[in-house]
Write a protein that holds these residues in place. Structure first.
Motif, PDB file in Angstrom:
ATOM      1  N   GLU A  83       0.870  -1.284   0.082  1.00  0.00           N
ATOM      2  CA  GLU A  83       0.103  -0.080   0.146  1.00  0.00           C
ATOM      3  C   GLU A  83       0.832   1.183  -0.016  1.00  0.00           C
ATOM      4  OE1 GLU A  83      -3.244   0.036  -0.364  1.00  0.00           O
ATOM      5  OE2 GLU A  83      -3.433  -1.860  -0.444  1.00  0.00           O
ATOM      6  N   ARG A  84       1.865   1.413   0.777  1.00  0.00           N
ATOM      7  CA  ARG A  84       2.777   2.322   0.851  1.00  0.00           C
ATOM      8  C   ARG A  84       3.611   2.525  -0.502  1.00  0.00           C
ATOM      9  NH1 ARG A  84       3.728   7.425   2.161  1.00  0.00           N
ATOM     10  NH2 ARG A  84       5.995   7.866   2.525  1.00  0.00           N
ATOM     11  N   ILE A  85       3.970   1.578  -0.945  1.00  0.00           N
ATOM     12  CA  ILE A  85       4.495   1.817  -2.553  1.00  0.00           C
ATOM     13  C   ILE A  85       3.746   2.219  -3.236  1.00  0.00           C
ATOM     14  CG2 ILE A  85       5.290   0.507  -4.407  1.00  0.00           C
ATOM     15  CD1 ILE A  85       6.762  -1.518  -2.288  1.00  0.00           C
ATOM     16  N   HIS A  86       2.335   1.754  -3.447  1.00  0.00           N
ATOM     17  CA  HIS A  86       1.293   2.270  -4.424  1.00  0.00           C
ATOM     18  C   HIS A  86       1.022   3.726  -4.078  1.00  0.00           C
ATOM     19  CE1 HIS A  86       0.641  -0.755  -7.486  1.00  0.00           C
ATOM     20  NE2 HIS A  86       1.331  -1.408  -6.575  1.00  0.00           N
ATOM     21  N   GLU A  87       0.855   4.140  -2.642  1.00  0.00           N
ATOM     22  CA  GLU A  87       0.798   5.540  -2.342  1.00  0.00           C
ATOM     23  C   GLU A  87       1.795   6.460  -3.031  1.00  0.00           C
ATOM     24  OE1 GLU A  87       0.245   8.205   1.754  1.00  0.00           O
ATOM     25  OE2 GLU A  87       0.722   6.131   1.852  1.00  0.00           O
ATOM     26  N   ILE A  88       2.998   6.219  -2.777  1.00  0.00           N
ATOM     27  CA  ILE A  88       4.249   6.915  -3.335  1.00  0.00           C
ATOM     28  C   ILE A  88       3.949   6.850  -4.811  1.00  0.00           C
ATOM     29  CG2 ILE A  88       6.563   6.976  -3.610  1.00  0.00           C
ATOM     30  CD1 ILE A  88       5.401   7.829  -0.626  1.00  0.00           C
ATOM     31  N   LEU A  89       3.604   5.711  -5.481  1.00  0.00           N
ATOM     32  CA  LEU A  89       3.661   5.675  -7.177  1.00  0.00           C
ATOM     33  C   LEU A  89       2.574   6.744  -7.257  1.00  0.00           C
ATOM     34  CD1 LEU A  89       4.172   2.026  -7.751  1.00  0.00           C
ATOM     35  CD2 LEU A  89       5.609   3.737  -8.515  1.00  0.00           C
ATOM     36  N   ALA A  90       1.529   6.532  -6.912  1.00  0.00           N
ATOM     37  CA  ALA A  90       0.280   7.606  -7.304  1.00  0.00           C
ATOM     38  C   ALA A  90       0.832   8.952  -7.173  1.00  0.00           C
ATOM     39  CB  ALA A  90      -0.987   7.176  -6.285  1.00  0.00           C
ATOM     40  N   GLU A  91       1.514   9.461  -5.887  1.00  0.00           N
ATOM     41  CA  GLU A  91       1.999  10.632  -5.691  1.00  0.00           C
ATOM     42  C   GLU A  91       2.833  11.125  -6.951  1.00  0.00           C
ATOM     43  OE1 GLU A  91       3.629  11.212  -1.793  1.00  0.00           O
ATOM     44  OE2 GLU A  91       1.772  10.503  -0.641  1.00  0.00           O
ATOM     45  N   THR A  92       3.797  10.164  -7.524  1.00  0.00           N
ATOM     46  CA  THR A  92       4.744  10.496  -8.297  1.00  0.00           C
ATOM     47  C   THR A  92       4.454  10.322  -9.724  1.00  0.00           C
ATOM     48  OG1 THR A  92       5.760   8.453  -8.309  1.00  0.00           O
ATOM     49  CG2 THR A  92       6.653   9.891  -6.609  1.00  0.00           C
ATOM     50  N   GLY A  93       3.217  10.126 -10.007  1.00  0.00           N
ATOM     51  CA  GLY A  93       2.600   9.994 -11.159  1.00  0.00           C
ATOM     52  C   GLY A  93       3.190   8.523 -11.953  1.00  0.00           C
ATOM     53  N   PHE A  94       3.358   7.680 -11.102  1.00  0.00           N
ATOM     54  CA  PHE A  94       3.991   6.344 -11.401  1.00  0.00           C
ATOM     55  C   PHE A  94       5.071   6.322 -11.953  1.00  0.00           C
ATOM     56  CE2 PHE A  94      -0.431   5.610 -10.779  1.00  0.00           C
ATOM     57  CZ  PHE A  94      -0.444   4.262 -10.418  1.00  0.00           C
ATOM     58  N   ASN A  95       6.073   7.373 -11.776  1.00  0.00           N
ATOM     59  CA  ASN A  95       7.415   7.350 -12.077  1.00  0.00           C
ATOM     60  C   ASN A  95       8.165   6.470 -11.045  1.00  0.00           C
ATOM     61  OD1 ASN A  95      10.098   8.258 -11.955  1.00  0.00           O
ATOM     62  ND2 ASN A  95       9.570  10.138 -12.980  1.00  0.00           N
ATOM     63  N   ILE A  96       8.756   5.524 -11.620  1.00  0.00           N
ATOM     64  CA  ILE A  96       9.393   4.449 -10.612  1.00  0.00           C
ATOM     65  C   ILE A  96      10.540   4.952 -10.239  1.00  0.00           C
ATOM     66  CG2 ILE A  96      10.546   2.071 -10.724  1.00  0.00           C
ATOM     67  CD1 ILE A  96       8.256   1.211 -12.465  1.00  0.00           C
ATOM     68  N   SER A  97      11.332   5.758 -10.665  1.00  0.00           N
ATOM     69  CA  SER A  97      12.602   6.287 -10.313  1.00  0.00           C
ATOM     70  C   SER A  97      12.457   7.326  -9.431  1.00  0.00           C
ATOM     71  CB  SER A  97      13.432   6.961 -11.498  1.00  0.00           C
ATOM     72  OG  SER A  97      13.711   6.021 -12.389  1.00  0.00           O
ATOM     73  N   GLU A  98      11.598   8.100  -9.312  1.00  0.00           N
ATOM     74  CA  GLU A  98      11.169   9.095  -8.178  1.00  0.00           C
ATOM     75  C   GLU A  98      10.563   8.279  -7.145  1.00  0.00           C
ATOM     76  OE1 GLU A  98      10.702  12.482  -5.925  1.00  0.00           O
ATOM     77  OE2 GLU A  98      12.047  12.003  -7.552  1.00  0.00           O
ATOM     78  N   ALA A  99       9.783   7.393  -7.236  1.00  0.00           N
ATOM     79  CA  ALA A  99       9.154   6.695  -6.146  1.00  0.00           C
ATOM     80  C   ALA A  99      10.241   5.778  -5.306  1.00  0.00           C
ATOM     81  CB  ALA A  99       8.161   5.571  -6.571  1.00  0.00           C
ATOM     82  N   ALA A 100      11.113   5.170  -6.038  1.00  0.00           N
ATOM     83  CA  ALA A 100      12.260   4.519  -5.388  1.00  0.00           C
ATOM     84  C   ALA A 100      13.111   5.397  -4.651  1.00  0.00           C
ATOM     85  CB  ALA A 100      13.114   3.822  -6.479  1.00  0.00           C
ATOM     86  N   ARG A 101      13.417   6.637  -5.040  1.00  0.00           N
ATOM     87  CA  ARG A 101      14.036   7.569  -4.261  1.00  0.00           C
ATOM     88  C   ARG A 101      13.244   7.907  -3.194  1.00  0.00           C
ATOM     89  NH1 ARG A 101      14.254  12.569  -3.157  1.00  0.00           N
ATOM     90  NH2 ARG A 101      12.572  13.425  -4.367  1.00  0.00           N
ATOM     91  N   ARG A 102      12.012   8.177  -3.050  1.00  0.00           N
ATOM     92  CA  ARG A 102      11.169   8.565  -2.003  1.00  0.00           C
ATOM     93  C   ARG A 102      11.063   7.602  -0.977  1.00  0.00           C
ATOM     94  NH1 ARG A 102       6.050  12.268  -4.200  1.00  0.00           N
ATOM     95  NH2 ARG A 102       7.199  13.735  -5.394  1.00  0.00           N
ATOM     96  N   LEU A 103      11.118   6.281  -1.375  1.00  0.00           N
ATOM     97  CA  LEU A 103      11.060   5.007  -0.706  1.00  0.00           C
ATOM     98  C   LEU A 103      12.416   4.678  -0.021  1.00  0.00           C
ATOM     99  CD1 LEU A 103       8.529   2.979  -2.613  1.00  0.00           C
ATOM    100  CD2 LEU A 103       8.075   4.130  -0.269  1.00  0.00           C
TER     101      LEU A 103
END
Length: 179
Positions: free
Chosen positions: A142-162
């Motif tokens: 759920e946390r991963i998908h929350e961050i993915l949604a916040e980043t517009g499904f940008n995997i690189s940015e989501a990985a950085r935030r996580l």
């Protein structure tokens, strides 16, 4: 005489889109297909805009189907939009509904499921509640998908935030994919 039912399928997997198209055409829908937001914008300029849409949540190049939902709802708030995804999460379900989708279905879903979702305008207060406790893996998902949604499904940015490597996140997404 029944009015023509026009359906827009927004799906980047060509084989799946063709299968859905054939299935809905057998049910007397006229089907338009798009693989991206740009394709959707081009199709919405037609004289006979669709009354229904099936939108895949994750499009090619890490693009989000949520942008398509928002655009389609902005063009025609009466359009019945169903989001179909192999990456189901509570966060993306909530966002899809907020942006104008009527329903959110996890893959695999068939034509019967999608057409039933088109017809359901109201929520169901009698839907069963799950008795299962939330696991650590589910919370992580759920946390991963929350961050993915916040980043517009940008995997690189989501990985950085996580705080994880991009490849690690990509592996987790592929491993947890709902099929």
């Amino acid at each position: 005489m029944e009015a023509e039912r026009v359906l827009l399928i927004v799906e980047d997997d060509d084989a799946f889109a063709r299968t859905l198209q054939r299935s809905f055409e057998r049910r007397s829908y006229r089907v338009l297909r798009a693989a991206s937001l740009e394709d959707v914008k081009g199709l919405m300029a037609v004289d006979d805009p669709p009354g229904y849409a099936v939108v895949d949540l994750k499009l090619a190049g890490d693009a989000s189907g949520l942008a398509c939902v928002e655009y389609l709802n902005g063009q025609d708030p009466e359009m019945v939009i169903v989001v179909l995804t192999g990456y189901a999460s509570i966060v993306t379900a909530v966002e899809a509904i907020k942006l104008g989708a009527r329903h959110y279905l996890a893959k695999p879903a068939n034509t019967d499921d999608i057409e039933a979702a088109f017809g359901r305008a109201e929520g169901d207060p009698d839907v069963g509640l799950t008795e299962r406790k939330t696991s650590i893996k589910t919370l992580e998902w759920e946390r991963i998908h929350e961050i993915l949604a916040e980043t517009g499904f940008n995997i690189s940015e989501a990985a950085r935030r996580l705080g994880m490597h991009r490849r690690t996140l990509a592996r987790k997404l592929e491993k947890q994919r709902v099929k």
